[in-house]
Scaffold this active site. Structure first.
Site, short mmCIF file in Angstrom:
data_model
loop_
_atom_site.label_atom_id
_atom_site.label_comp_id
_atom_site.label_asym_id
_atom_site.label_seq_id
_atom_site.Cartn_x
_atom_site.Cartn_y
_atom_site.Cartn_z
N GLU A 1 0.83 -1.21 0.00
CA GLU A 1 0.00 0.00 0.00
C GLU A 1 0.85 1.25 0.00
O GLU A 1 1.93 1.31 0.62
CB GLU A 1 -0.94 0.07 1.22
N THR A 2 0.34 2.25 -0.69
CA THR A 2 0.86 3.61 -0.62
C THR A 2 -0.27 4.51 -0.17
O THR A 2 -1.38 4.44 -0.71
CB THR A 2 1.38 4.08 -2.00
#
Length: 265
Positions: A44-45
């Site tokens: 995830e970002t």
């Protein structure tokens, strides 16, 4: 754009779950954010943008899609905000206008997430075969998260799972991932778990906080306790404490910043 890499749910560098945190000074298109998340390649970002004071908008992107909630990227984002501001608390607002309340508690960060129910489900044999599971203790489904939950009887068996990911993807459609969990064989923890999500992200998420929106309640009912210690038995490993309180779950964890730089847009 100021960008950080943070290892979440650990107090050691290169353990836990790495997340990227991007500090957006202006609005970014979904296409741009997805391209950045794909370029970085972490599970995830997070993209955070200050709304006012200690209130921030937050959006989460895997290398493939946007998702509404992510525990370890929320923890990573909180770590950066606390380290670069004088706030003792933060309010995040996600893409579905869900409010996430965060507090600093000593060296740890306490996150408030919603609680979601699970329902009965039939798990096909080909999914179990792809996971390497011979027998289930229980199975459920979280419709809010689109995640299949499978309980097995042994924590060592859980740690030793070696899924066939191409077969796993072909075993089920319309879900984000499958969570496998087992009661702990250690006095330090209540339950262990691993999260596989080749449908929406990477093959395996190193440490997953968002699944506590339903996993904490699942184990709280089974173990008849509201305060729990969880261990994610992935290769990198990670730990967290959780507490169930009616329609909320509190997730307590630590994080370590490992990189600070500029993403050139």
């Amino acid at each position: 754009m100021k960008t950080y890499f943070v290892d979440s749910f650990t107090n050691q560098k290169f353990k836990g779950n790495p997340a990227a945190v991007c500090i957006a000074e202006s609005d970014l298109s979904s296409t741009t954010m997805q391209s950045i998340a794909t370029e970085i390649g972490f599970s995830e970002t997070a993209f955070i943008k200050q709304i006012t004071g200690n209130t921030y908008g937050i959006r989460f992107f895997t290398p493939k899609i946007e998702i509404p909630l992510c525990g370890h990227a929320t923890l990573a984002s909180s770590k950066i905000i606390f380290d670069t501001n004088s706030f003792d608390s933060i309010k995040f607002i996600n893409c579905n206008n869900v409010e996430l309340f965060i507090e600093k508690v000593g060296s740890k960060i306490k996150m408030q997430f919603p609680v979601y129910d699970t329902e009965e489900i039939e798990v096909p044999r080909k999914m179990l075969d792809a996971l390497g599971i011979s027998e289930m203790a229980d199975k459920r489904y979280s419709p809010k998260n689109k995640i299949v939950l499978i309980e097995i009887k042994s924590a060592p068996e859980l740690a030793n799972l070696k899924p066939d990911f191409p077969a796993l993807i072909n075993s089920y459609t319309g879900i984000n991932g499958v969570l496998v969990t087992a009661i702990s064989d250690s006095e330090n923890f209540d339950f262990h778990y691993r999260y596989f999500w080749p449908w929406a992200g990477t093959n395996e998420d190193p440490v997953t906080g968002g699944i506590q929106t339903f996993l904490t309640k699942y184990w709280a009912i089974k173990l008849n306790k509201t305060k729990l210690n969880a261990y994610q038995s992935s290769l990198r490993t990670g730990t967290m404490s959780t507490e169930l309180l009616e329609d909320k779950v509190y997730i307590l964890g630590e994080a370590v910043t490992v990189l600070e730089g500029q993403f050139i847009l």
